[in-house]
Design a protein around this motif. Structure first.
Motif, PDB file in Angstrom:
ATOM      1  N   ALA A  15       0.829  -1.205   0.000  1.00 42.90           N
ATOM      2  CA  ALA A  15       0.000   0.000   0.000  1.00 42.90           C
ATOM      3  C   ALA A  15       0.865   1.258   0.000  1.00 42.90           C
ATOM      4  CB  ALA A  15      -0.937  -0.009   1.209  1.00 42.90           C
ATOM      5  N   GLN A  16       1.945   1.250   0.776  1.00 48.34           N
ATOM      6  CA  GLN A  16       2.849   2.408   0.821  1.00 48.34           C
ATOM      7  C   GLN A  16       3.525   2.622  -0.524  1.00 48.34           C
ATOM      8  OE1 GLN A  16       3.317   4.767   3.174  1.00 48.34           O
ATOM      9  NE2 GLN A  16       4.606   5.753   1.648  1.00 48.34           N
ATOM     10  N   GLU A  17       3.984   1.544  -1.144  1.00 48.62           N
ATOM     11  CA  GLU A  17       4.624   1.656  -2.455  1.00 48.62           C
ATOM     12  C   GLU A  17       3.633   2.154  -3.503  1.00 48.62           C
ATOM     13  OE1 GLU A  17       7.872   1.413  -3.230  1.00 48.62           O
ATOM     14  OE2 GLU A  17       8.211   1.155  -1.099  1.00 48.62           O
ATOM     15  N   ASP A  19       0.987   4.084  -2.942  1.00 41.74           N
ATOM     16  CA  ASP A  19       0.772   5.513  -2.672  1.00 41.74           C
ATOM     17  C   ASP A  19       1.929   6.350  -3.211  1.00 41.74           C
ATOM     18  OD1 ASP A  19      -1.664   5.099  -1.458  1.00 41.74           O
ATOM     19  OD2 ASP A  19      -0.868   5.189   0.593  1.00 41.74           O
ATOM     20  N   THR A  20       3.148   5.855  -3.040  1.00 45.57           N
ATOM     21  CA  THR A  20       4.318   6.572  -3.555  1.00 45.57           C
ATOM     22  C   THR A  20       4.260   6.668  -5.073  1.00 45.57           C
ATOM     23  OG1 THR A  20       5.652   5.833  -1.689  1.00 45.57           O
ATOM     24  CG2 THR A  20       6.846   6.564  -3.645  1.00 45.57           C
ATOM     25  N   LEU A  21       3.882   5.576  -5.718  1.00 43.38           N
ATOM     26  CA  LEU A  21       3.779   5.576  -7.174  1.00 43.38           C
ATOM     27  C   LEU A  21       2.664   6.507  -7.648  1.00 43.38           C
ATOM     28  CD1 LEU A  21       4.798   4.463  -9.824  1.00 43.38           C
ATOM     29  CD2 LEU A  21       3.301   2.487  -9.506  1.00 43.38           C
ATOM     30  N   LEU A  22       1.523   6.518  -6.963  1.00 45.08           N
ATOM     31  CA  LEU A  22       0.435   7.432  -7.328  1.00 45.08           C
ATOM     32  C   LEU A  22       0.875   8.883  -7.212  1.00 45.08           C
ATOM     33  CD1 LEU A  22      -2.720   5.783  -5.727  1.00 45.08           C
ATOM     34  CD2 LEU A  22      -2.156   5.971  -8.148  1.00 45.08           C
ATOM     35  N   GLU A  23       1.611   9.198  -6.164  1.00 46.50           N
ATOM     36  CA  GLU A  23       2.123  10.563  -5.963  1.00 46.50           C
ATOM     37  C   GLU A  23       3.030  10.967  -7.129  1.00 46.50           C
ATOM     38  OE1 GLU A  23       2.906  14.078  -3.524  1.00 46.50           O
ATOM     39  OE2 GLU A  23       1.515  12.452  -3.128  1.00 46.50           O
ATOM     40  N   LEU A  24       3.920  10.054  -7.510  1.00 45.81           N
ATOM     41  CA  LEU A  24       4.841  10.322  -8.614  1.00 45.81           C
ATOM     42  C   LEU A  24       4.082  10.529  -9.927  1.00 45.81           C
ATOM     43  CD1 LEU A  24       7.812  10.434  -9.567  1.00 45.81           C
ATOM     44  CD2 LEU A  24       7.635   7.983  -9.967  1.00 45.81           C
TER      45      LEU A  24
END
Length: 80
Positions: A15-17, A19-24
């Motif tokens: 889930a954290q990864e 979220d990081t990808l969505l942000e990018l």
């Protein structure tokens, strides 16, 4: 962005990864457009980022679905 050589082993890490990808993905079009217009730009507003994340989430969900379909097709016996 932190990139770990360790595999993702828990749903929380996944889930954290994600979220990081969505942000990018969400920041990409904003920065690209601002640069193309020659505007100096800071951070996108929370509203713009929220809207961009929704679009990025749709894109990522479609990509994940495609990967699952591709993996199933590759695992099936016989020619593709």
């Amino acid at each position: 962005m932190y990139i770990s050589p360790d595999p993702i082993t828990t749903p929380q890490q996944a889930a954290q990864e994600r979220d990081t990808l969505l942000e990018l993905i969400a920041r990409g079009p904003y920065c690209t457009l601002a640069d193309a217009l020659g505007d100096g730009h800071g951070e996108p507003s929370e509203e713009a980022l929220t809207k961009a994340k929704a679009v990025a989430d749709d894109y990522l969900a479609a990509y994940e679905e495609w990967l699952v379909t591709l993996a199933a097709a590759n695992a099936a016996p016989g020619p593709l």
